[in-house]
Design a protein around this motif. Structure first.
Motif, short mmCIF file in Angstrom:
data_model
loop_
_atom_site.label_atom_id
_atom_site.label_comp_id
_atom_site.label_asym_id
_atom_site.label_seq_id
_atom_site.Cartn_x
_atom_site.Cartn_y
_atom_site.Cartn_z
N ARG A 1 65.65 -6.77 -39.15
CA ARG A 1 64.48 -6.83 -39.54
C ARG A 1 63.32 -7.45 -38.30
O ARG A 1 62.07 -7.06 -37.97
CB ARG A 1 64.20 -8.10 -40.95
N ILE A 2 64.16 -7.66 -36.84
CA ILE A 2 63.04 -8.27 -36.20
C ILE A 2 62.83 -6.62 -35.44
O ILE A 2 61.48 -6.86 -34.75
CB ILE A 2 63.92 -9.57 -35.27
N VAL A 3 63.87 -5.67 -35.43
CA VAL A 3 63.89 -5.11 -34.73
C VAL A 3 62.64 -3.84 -35.64
O VAL A 3 61.63 -2.44 -34.74
CB VAL A 3 64.85 -3.82 -34.40
N LEU A 4 63.05 -3.93 -37.22
CA LEU A 4 62.25 -3.30 -37.45
C LEU A 4 60.28 -3.39 -37.77
O LEU A 4 59.92 -2.86 -38.08
CB LEU A 4 62.41 -3.79 -39.06
N GLY A 5 60.40 -4.75 -37.85
CA GLY A 5 59.09 -5.28 -37.05
C GLY A 5 58.32 -5.05 -35.68
O GLY A 5 57.78 -4.59 -35.79
#
Length: 375
Positions: free
Chosen positions: A327-331
């Motif tokens: 989810r950090i990458v998507l953020g």
């Protein structure tokens, strides 16, 4: 004209020859320089075709021509997927692609040089020959010899064009903003391109759905009508905001299974291909229309170079997908799109305006005559 044909032959031979030779090599270290040579030829060809298109097409049809260009690009992507799936033997794939490049080279020989480019270079005689050739191709009445062509000779070398960015602050500002947009969308595009194996159970199916999403964005008219209704600048902001919203939406959807092989965040990421296509369509069109003919090659190369930087950073960001919380990458991707939207908001707009020939015309079209006046 002979020099132009020689350049065409060299760059086309680069792409065709390097792709053909690559099919015979057995060493990765030998393959790498061949791919670099291929990239040099391919970039010059694609950039040249893009600039020829914008300089030949009238103002009211440029958005439509961009739609046709994007659709053929997507068709080529689908063709590449089909070739790769049907052949799968990498040597035979290279041989097939080299044949396609050879056909493209023959088509390029038919296309005349841009008369706008000739006139900016002060080559009136060559420009008239180009006009006559165009009239012959389309079977229209030739331009009378006594017709007066009004133009401004603005022939400068590489370093002279670089100095002009200081002389013309508006052109400098537009170029920097466009470079930011190119870097942002390239980072996201290539980041996702190298993440498809992580976003679905079958890489062929995932890439196919992604390409179909891009094709749908153009084929349905979504990109065309958004640009046509809101204008180039506002359309780029809208598409960047939609892309950011898509990634932010995928964060709470992460891990929710729709089928055995697909999760909800996978599907949301695939939907992002619609907005990615919209960004590319509006930003590339803005780049070609905001840059004057005298500096179009320079601006296009600067923007494409910043895009290359983004294309390097994106895949490394995608590698974090399995190393840290996904989810950090998507953020990260969502934040890049949001920052690019802010930058695009401060750009100039080229909607409904003829393409400028010189930096002075850039200022005149955007109400900055004094700002872009030579000292």
């Amino acid at each position: 004209c002979l020099l132009y044909c020689i350049v065409e032959a060299v760059v086309s031979t680069q792409s065709t020859g390097s792709t053909l030779v690559a099919g015979f090599v057995n060493s990765y270290s030998t393959m790498l320089p061949l791919r670099v040579i291929h990239g040099l030829g391919t970039f010059i060809i694609t950039a040249g075709v893009d600039m020829l298109m914008i300089e030949f097409v009238p103002t009211d049809l440029r958005n439509l021509s961009q739609l046709f260009s994007s659709c053929t690009w997507m068709a080529g992507s689908l063709m590449l997927i089909g070739i790769s799936y049907a052949i799968q033997q990498w040597r035979h794939i290279f041989f097939t692609l080299s044949g396609l490049f050879a056909v493209f080279f023959l088509i390029m020989l038919i296309i005349p040089e841009s008369p706008r480019f000739r006139l900016v270079k002060g080559q009136e005689k060559e420009a008239r020959k180009t006009f006559q050739r165009i009239c012959h191709i389309f079977n229209t009445d030739p331009i009378p010899k006594e017709a007066v062509i009004t133009f401004q000779d603005y022939d400068k070398n590489y370093f002279g064009q670089l100095k002009d960015f200081r002389t013309y602050p508006l052109m400098q500002k537009n170029t920097i903003i466009l470079m930011i947009c190119w870097m942002g969308i390239a980072c996201i595009s290539y980041g996702l391109l190298f993440s498809w194996s992580k976003l679905g159970s079958n890489i062929y199916t995932t890439i196919l759905f992604s390409t179909l999403g891009s094709f749908l964005a153009h084929g349905s008219g979504m990109v065309y009508f958004t640009i046509q209704y809101f204008g180039r600048k506002r359309a780029s902001v809208i598409f960047f905001c939609g892309l950011a919203l898509t990634f932010y939406t995928s964060i709470p959807c992460f891990g929710v299974h729709v089928t055995d092989g697909w999760t909800l965040d996978n599907i949301v990421c695939l939907i992002s291909s619609l907005f990615i296509s919209g960004v590319w369509g509006s930003v590339v069109l803005l780049t070609k229309e905001l840059s004057p003919t005298s500096h179009r090659g320079m601006v296009y190369c600067l923007c494409s170079s910043s895009g290359r930087i983004g294309s390097f950073v994106g895949p490394y960001s995608a590698l974090l997908y399995n190393e840290i919380e996904p989810r950090i990458v998507l953020g990260i991707f969502g934040s890049i799109a949001a920052l690019a939207a802010v930058a695009a908001f401060f750009n100039s707009d080229s909607t409904g305006k003829p393409i400028p020939s010189t930096p002075d015309e850039v200022g005149a079209q955007n109400g900055h005559v004094k700002l872009d006046e030579k000292v």
